[in-house]
Design a protein around this motif. Structure first.
Motif, PDB file in Angstrom:
ATOM      1  N   LEU A 112       0.842  -1.204   0.000  1.00 50.02           N
ATOM      2  CA  LEU A 112       0.000   0.000   0.000  1.00 50.02           C
ATOM      3  C   LEU A 112       0.876   1.253   0.000  1.00 50.02           C
ATOM      4  O   LEU A 112       1.725   1.428   0.871  1.00 50.02           O
ATOM      5  N   GLN A 113       0.653   2.113  -0.973  1.00 45.57           N
ATOM      6  CA  GLN A 113       1.414   3.367  -1.089  1.00 45.57           C
ATOM      7  C   GLN A 113       0.551   4.599  -0.791  1.00 45.57           C
ATOM      8  O   GLN A 113       1.065   5.599  -0.284  1.00 45.57           O
ATOM      9  N   LEU A 114      -0.735   4.526  -1.072  1.00 41.40           N
ATOM     10  CA  LEU A 114      -1.631   5.665  -0.865  1.00 41.40           C
ATOM     11  C   LEU A 114      -2.858   5.179  -0.117  1.00 41.40           C
ATOM     12  O   LEU A 114      -3.549   4.261  -0.566  1.00 41.40           O
ATOM     13  N   PHE A 115      -3.123   5.809   1.048  1.00 42.56           N
ATOM     14  CA  PHE A 115      -4.212   5.358   1.908  1.00 42.56           C
ATOM     15  C   PHE A 115      -4.955   6.598   2.426  1.00 42.56           C
ATOM     16  O   PHE A 115      -4.450   7.355   3.253  1.00 42.56           O
ATOM     17  N   TYR A 116      -6.189   6.823   1.917  1.00 44.56           N
ATOM     18  CA  TYR A 116      -6.998   7.988   2.291  1.00 44.56           C
ATOM     19  C   TYR A 116      -8.309   7.522   2.943  1.00 44.56           C
ATOM     20  O   TYR A 116      -9.099   6.810   2.322  1.00 44.56           O
ATOM     21  N   LEU A 117      -8.512   7.982   4.192  1.00 49.05           N
ATOM     22  CA  LEU A 117      -9.776   7.734   4.892  1.00 49.05           C
ATOM     23  C   LEU A 117     -10.382   9.059   5.366  1.00 49.05           C
ATOM     24  O   LEU A 117     -11.078   9.109   6.382  1.00 49.05           O
ATOM     25  N   THR A 118     -10.152  10.125   4.647  1.00 48.10           N
ATOM     26  CA  THR A 118     -10.544  11.465   5.083  1.00 48.10           C
ATOM     27  C   THR A 118     -12.058  11.620   5.198  1.00 48.10           C
ATOM     28  O   THR A 118     -12.836  10.979   4.485  1.00 48.10           O
ATOM     29  N   THR A 119     -12.474  12.481   6.120  1.00 48.19           N
ATOM     30  CA  THR A 119     -13.851  12.936   6.277  1.00 48.19           C
ATOM     31  C   THR A 119     -14.836  11.775   6.379  1.00 48.19           C
ATOM     32  O   THR A 119     -15.691  11.555   5.537  1.00 48.19           O
ATOM     33  N   ASN A 120     -14.674  11.018   7.477  1.00 48.03           N
ATOM     34  CA  ASN A 120     -15.615   9.981   7.843  1.00 48.03           C
ATOM     35  C   ASN A 120     -15.941  10.143   9.318  1.00 48.03           C
ATOM     36  O   ASN A 120     -15.706  11.209   9.900  1.00 48.03           O
ATOM     37  N   ASN A 121     -16.480   9.114   9.937  1.00 46.66           N
ATOM     38  CA  ASN A 121     -16.829   9.145  11.360  1.00 46.66           C
ATOM     39  C   ASN A 121     -16.100   8.054  12.122  1.00 46.66           C
ATOM     40  O   ASN A 121     -16.637   7.469  13.070  1.00 46.66           O
ATOM     41  N   LEU A 122     -14.855   7.782  11.722  1.00 45.81           N
ATOM     42  CA  LEU A 122     -14.078   6.710  12.331  1.00 45.81           C
ATOM     43  C   LEU A 122     -13.651   7.093  13.745  1.00 45.81           C
ATOM     44  O   LEU A 122     -13.318   8.241  14.024  1.00 45.81           O
ATOM     45  N   VAL A 123     -13.655   6.115  14.638  1.00 43.65           N
ATOM     46  CA  VAL A 123     -13.315   6.354  16.037  1.00 43.65           C
ATOM     47  C   VAL A 123     -12.149   5.447  16.428  1.00 43.65           C
ATOM     48  O   VAL A 123     -11.604   4.713  15.622  1.00 43.65           O
ATOM     49  N   GLY A 124     -11.802   5.503  17.727  1.00 46.51           N
ATOM     50  CA  GLY A 124     -10.681   4.705  18.199  1.00 46.51           C
ATOM     51  C   GLY A 124      -9.361   5.379  17.900  1.00 46.51           C
ATOM     52  O   GLY A 124      -9.293   6.581  17.612  1.00 46.51           O
ATOM     53  N   GLY A 125      -8.276   4.614  17.949  1.00 40.84           N
ATOM     54  CA  GLY A 125      -6.950   5.163  17.727  1.00 40.84           C
ATOM     55  C   GLY A 125      -6.408   4.837  16.348  1.00 40.84           C
ATOM     56  O   GLY A 125      -6.993   4.070  15.583  1.00 40.84           O
ATOM     57  N   VAL A 126      -5.273   5.470  16.030  1.00 40.16           N
ATOM     58  CA  VAL A 126      -4.546   5.129  14.802  1.00 40.16           C
ATOM     59  C   VAL A 126      -3.802   3.826  15.093  1.00 40.16           C
ATOM     60  O   VAL A 126      -2.988   3.778  16.026  1.00 40.16           O
ATOM     61  N   PRO A 127      -4.066   2.760  14.347  1.00 39.84           N
ATOM     62  CA  PRO A 127      -3.454   1.463  14.660  1.00 39.84           C
ATOM     63  C   PRO A 127      -1.927   1.540  14.622  1.00 39.84           C
ATOM     64  O   PRO A 127      -1.349   2.002  13.617  1.00 39.84           O
ATOM     65  N   PRO A 128      -1.225   1.101  15.666  1.00 39.49           N
ATOM     66  CA  PRO A 128       0.248   1.057  15.634  1.00 39.49           C
ATOM     67  C   PRO A 128       0.779   0.186  14.506  1.00 39.49           C
ATOM     68  O   PRO A 128       1.912   0.391  14.047  1.00 39.49           O
ATOM     69  N   SER A 129      -0.061  -0.748  14.041  1.00 36.30           N
ATOM     70  CA  SER A 129       0.369  -1.634  12.951  1.00 36.30           C
ATOM     71  C   SER A 129       0.636  -0.876  11.662  1.00 36.30           C
ATOM     72  O   SER A 129       1.290  -1.400  10.752  1.00 36.30           O
ATOM     73  N   SER A 151       5.803   0.534   2.377  1.00 37.12           N
ATOM     74  CA  SER A 151       5.749   1.187   1.068  1.00 37.12           C
ATOM     75  C   SER A 151       4.932   2.474   1.079  1.00 37.12           C
ATOM     76  O   SER A 151       4.845   3.164   0.054  1.00 37.12           O
ATOM     77  N   LEU A 152       4.330   2.803   2.218  1.00 41.93           N
ATOM     78  CA  LEU A 152       3.377   3.918   2.283  1.00 41.93           C
ATOM     79  C   LEU A 152       4.065   5.254   1.997  1.00 41.93           C
ATOM     80  O   LEU A 152       5.084   5.591   2.610  1.00 41.93           O
ATOM     81  N   ALA A 153       3.465   5.996   1.073  1.00 47.43           N
ATOM     82  CA  ALA A 153       3.982   7.323   0.729  1.00 47.43           C
ATOM     83  C   ALA A 153       3.032   8.433   1.185  1.00 47.43           C
ATOM     84  O   ALA A 153       3.477   9.523   1.552  1.00 47.43           O
ATOM     85  N   ARG A 154       1.728   8.169   1.172  1.00 43.48           N
ATOM     86  CA  ARG A 154       0.755   9.218   1.499  1.00 43.48           C
ATOM     87  C   ARG A 154      -0.342   8.616   2.384  1.00 43.48           C
ATOM     88  O   ARG A 154      -1.013   7.661   1.987  1.00 43.48           O
ATOM     89  N   LEU A 155      -0.521   9.199   3.572  1.00 42.99           N
ATOM     90  CA  LEU A 155      -1.527   8.726   4.528  1.00 42.99           C
ATOM     91  C   LEU A 155      -2.361   9.919   4.981  1.00 42.99           C
ATOM     92  O   LEU A 155      -1.831  10.902   5.503  1.00 42.99           O
ATOM     93  N   SER A 156      -3.685   9.826   4.791  1.00 44.38           N
ATOM     94  CA  SER A 156      -4.583  10.889   5.233  1.00 44.38           C
ATOM     95  C   SER A 156      -5.748  10.303   6.022  1.00 44.38           C
ATOM     96  O   SER A 156      -6.539   9.523   5.491  1.00 44.38           O
TER      97      SER A 156
END
Length: 900
Positions: A64-81, A87-92
């Motif tokens: 995975l190089q690009l991962f976008y989950l912007t503007t939702n209602n997600l809760v909890g924490g950012v997974p340490p995993s 390979s990740l280049a862009r995370l939002s």
């Protein structure tokens, strides 16, 4: 547009490389099965309605190089995993409801170019390794709850970083000068944090496009502290610089006019900046936002500002600017936000301001403006929010053209010298919610057309010269919540007017000529919500008012008989009274001619002369509620001081009397405006038999600001300057609208001018001048009277207002004082010293910790000012000019916050 949940069968698509479901109506949780799509290179699920937590198993998607989950209602924490996404280049993860810390593993991703997790509820410190990522171009952690300081070597290894978003957090410490190594920086956003100290000059060498440093605690004390700004003037691509709401002081550097012509936004409002606005500011022809309000700038407004034809926002309020409104302002035709309030601008309101056709609001209040209001101002087509011209010296009639403001919500013309009748065309302003015409000289009757203003919630017409009856049409205003008609000459009954006004929550009809029965329902069911004093013809059954019972109307025939008997008797009585009055006036002329009217000589001939008997009758036989104690030896001092000063927060003198009483004793009195809410001291420490409500934080703040403004005027704007010498809660009077007026100038001292009165202000020191507990300690040692002494008295008064403890309280002994009591608690133990009732009166049923925190932060700022004012050494005390400025800022922040 897709809707519904992501099907769990998506896990069967093992060869899927790109998944894009942006901007749909997808709901539910992210299915765990998506982790089986091991070949995914990009996954964009932004702008949906996804809920639940982010599956930790997503950390296994190694490609995975690009991962976008912007503007939702997600809760909890950012997974340490996510630290395994090598390979990740862009995370939002922008704009969700994520909380907890930022996983440190993300700062070790070797190819990460963009990380955007702003607008969440993340907490803790930012892992320092993020500032050592040579691949990073965009770092966005703004609008969270992050804490801690930034390492001094931040930016050393960020060679290609272009945007840094850390604003709106709880970060503290100094801004590292090492940021200057990030030479590719285009946006530096650190606003709305707790950064403090000087801004290193190296920061000015960054030359970004946008610099956002507002709402921190950054400091400047001298020219050297402004060096960073001088470097910014060399930046050819700089378009925005925000330094709002800091602690920047010193003189505004003239080189702010040397910014590149690319600059569009220059904001330095809400600081302590002095000096003048540079005349060359008009060279910045691309400016569309200029904010310099809330400082200590003085001098005239440069005519060159009129060359800034792209200007949309011009805020110069709350300074000490003087002179006329520049004629060139008529060229600023794109203005949409414009305020000159709270300055010393004089002269007329220019007709050319009518060229500002896009203004939704116009605020010129609290200045020295004179002459008539131009008709053209009322023709501004988009004036829908408010027009405030209050607290000036405007005169003449209110033009009929005011009816053109059909869409305006608030119109405030109070505290001027307007005269003539209130135009009936005001009834055409159908959107009015707030109408204030009080403190003028309007005559005639109240226009019945005001009844057309069905959305009106506040109407203030008090302190005019209105007459006639109250129009019954006002009862049609169903939304009316506040009605002020006090101190006019209105007549008529009140029962029919309010029988249907169920929304009315506050009513002041005092000092009129009303008669008839007082209703016992609606607003009249609560004694704290209305005032009817000064209306002798009222009757009714409310016990607390002690009114006579209403009489049943007599039969018409009997009524005629009574008239036949009473009219001749009344006629004879009137003739007898006229004869006695003539004899009395003749005698009075002889007596006055023989008296030495010393007080009137001091005040001048413009004040009306009144006698002992007139004062006796006007005060109901010298009723204590209508008197302020004083001594005859201070009479001339107070007359002299009050003749020379005039300010909205100083008690207004009507006249004085120097006469003899019926026993032949000397009688001297000064006649002031009646203040129906008595002294501040009565509200802070009510007697056992007084069941008065507790003043709120905002009410106390308003009173504190009023008193500070009064002392600031006396010290810095009155000519000659005046030292009050006896400020204390019992010398602060409260009007019907809770405006505070500083009174009792019997001990005051004029500075720099001979008074011509023997014994007045003679000598540099007079022993103890003031009241024990409030008097400055140096006065007790024979020290010279000074403005610092007034600052001390104000500081003690301020601490008393918010702690509820007088400086003479029994607890203050063995070296403990009110000042020390507050100083030991500031800043971490503020709740221990604040009057407990003060917090209860704010939100008695509200357990919202955020609101309580806001209230305590406000109180901490006020207590800090009280401590600085009441320092033992005069040179260490805060001067009243800065006190007034700081308290106005604190009140402004409190009013903007819904928590107070």
């Amino acid at each position: 547009m897709l809707s519904g949940e992501i099907p769990r069968t998506i896990g069967r698509l093992h060869r899927l490389r790109h998944l894009s479901l942006v901007n749909n109506s997808i709901v539910g949780e992210i299915p765990h099965e998506i982790c089986n799509c091991s070949n995914l290179v990009s996954m964009t699920l932004g702008k949906n309605q996804l809920q639940g937590e982010i599956p930790p198993a997503l950390g296994s998607l190694s490609q995975l190089q690009l991962f976008y989950l912007t503007t939702n209602n997600l809760v909890g924490g950012v997974p340490p995993s996510f630290g395994n996404l090598s390979s990740l280049a862009r995370l939002s993860l922008y704009e969700n409801k994520l909380e907890g810390p930022i996983p440190e593993g993300l700062s070790r991703l070797p190819h990460l170019q963009l990380i955007q997790v702003a607008r969440n509820n993340l907490s803790g410190a930012i892992p320092p390794l993020f500032f050592n990522m040579s691949s990073l171009q965009y770092l966005g952690f703004g609008s969270n709850k992050l804490q801690g300081s930034l390492s001094s070597d931040v930016g050393v290894n960020l060679p290609i970083l272009e945007e840094l978003h850390l604003g709106n957090n709880h970060l503290s410490g100094r801004i590292p000068s090492s940021f200057a190594n990030s030479t590719k920086m285009q946006l530096l956003s650190l606003a709305r944090n707790n950064f403090h100290g000087r801004v290193a000059p190296e920061i000015g060498k960054l030359c970004p496009v946008r610099v956002e440093l507002g709402s921190n605690r950054l400091q400047v004390h001298d020219a050297e502290g402004w060096e960073f700004l001088r470097f910014f003037t060399n930046c050819t691509r700089l378009q925005l610089i925000d330094l709002n709401e800091n602690d920047l002081g010193g003189v505004l550097p003239g080189y702010v006019a040397n910014f590149s012509r690319q600059i569009q936004w220059l904001s330095m409002a809400g600081n302590r900046i002095t000096g003048t606005i540079p005349s060359g500011i008009g060279n910045l022809v691309n400016l569309n936002d200029l904010e310099l309000g809330g400082n200590n700038l003085h001098g005239p407004i440069p005519e060159g500002i009129g060359r800034l034809k792209n200007l949309q926002i011009l805020l110069l309020q709350q300074n000490d600017l003087s002179g006329h409104i520049p004629s060139s302002f008529g060229n600023l035709t794109l203005l949409q936000n414009f305020s000159l309030s709270n300055n010393r601008i004089d002269g007329p309101i220019l007709k050319s301001l009518a060229n500002l056709q896009q203004l939704p609001s116009l605020d010129l209040s609290s200045n020295l403006l004179t002459e008539v209001i131009p008709d053209e101002i009322f023709g501004l087509p988009f004036l829908t929010d408010f027009l405030s011209l209050s607290n000036n010296y405007l005169s003449g009639v209110l033009p009929r053209q005011v009816g053109k403001l059909k869409n305006i919500a608030s119109l405030d013309l109070s505290k001027n010298n307007l005269s003539g009748e209130i135009p009936g065309t005001l009834g055409d302003c159908a959107s009015l919610v707030h109408l204030a015409l009080d403190d003028n000289s309007f005559t005639g009757s109240i226009p019945p057309s005001l009844g057309n203003l069905r959305g009106l919630s506040r109407l203030n017409l008090k302190k005019n010269e209105l007459s006639g009856s109250i129009p019954r049409e006002l009862a049609k205003i169903n939304g009316l919540q506040q009605l002020y008609l006090a101190q006019n000459n209105l007549s008529g009954v009140i029962q029919p007017l309010f029988q249907n006004s169920s929304a009315l929550i506050e009513l002041d009809l005092s000092f009129n000529h009303l008669d008839g029965e007082v209703p016992s329902s609606s607003v009249f069911a609560n004694m704290s919500r209305f005032s009817l004093i000064g209306n002798n013809g009222l009757c009714g059954s409310i016990p607390e008012l002690k009114l006579p019972p209403c009489q049943v109307k007599p039969h018409k025939q009997r009524h005629k008989l009574l008239l036949g008997i009473l009219l001749p008797v009344a006629g004879s009585a009137i003739c007898f009274c006229l004869l006695v009055s003539a004899l009395f006036m003749f005698k009075r002329k002889i007596t006055v001619g023989r008296m030495k009217i010393a007080g009137l000589g001091v005040l001048g001939e413009k004040y009306p002369r009144v006698s002992y008997f007139e004062i006796f009758e006007a005060t109901d036989g010298f009723a204590p509620a209508k008197l302020q104690d004083g001594s005859s030896r201070n009479f001339l001092a107070e007359c002299t001081a009050l003749r020379r000063v005039k300010h909205r927060n100083l008690i207004n003198i009507i006249t004085c009397c120097s006469s003899i009483d019926p026993n032949g004793n000397d009688f001297r009195a000064i006649v002031f405006d009646f203040m129906p809410n008595f002294f501040l001291d009565r509200w802070l420490h009510p007697r056992a038999d007084e069941q008065w409500h507790k003043l709120s934080i905002v009410q106390l703040l308003n009173i504190a600001v009023d008193a500070a403004d009064a002392l600031d005027y006396l010290h810095n704007n009155s000519r000659p300057s005046v030292i009050h010498c006896d400020l204390k809660p019992s010398n602060i009077l409260l009007g019907s609208d809770w405006t505070a007026k500083v009174a009792d100038f019997g001990l005051s001292k004029l500075v720099g001018e001979y008074t011509g009165i023997s014994g007045f202000n003679s000598g540099s020191s007079v022993g103890i001048r003031g009241t024990i507990g409030y008097v400055a300690p140096e006065y007790g040692l024979g020290g010279q009277v000074s403005v610092a002494g007034d600052a001390y008295s104000f500081g003690i008064t301020l601490l008393e207002m918010f702690t509820g403890r007088a400086p003479t309280d029994d607890m203050f002994r063995d070296g403990l004082s009110l000042h020390l009591f507050a100083e030991m608690a500031c800043p971490d133990r503020i709740p221990e010293i604040i009057d407990p009732a003060l917090l209860q009166v704010q939100h008695p049923y509200d357990d919202d910790d955020a609101r309580l925190d806001n209230a305590l932060a406000c109180l901490a700022s006020v207590i800090r000012i009280g401590i600085l004012c009441s320092k033992e050494t005069p040179s260490e005390r805060m001067n009243m000019e800065n006190v007034a400025t700081e308290l106005n800022k604190i009140r402004g922040a409190a009013m903007e916050s819904s928590s107070l």
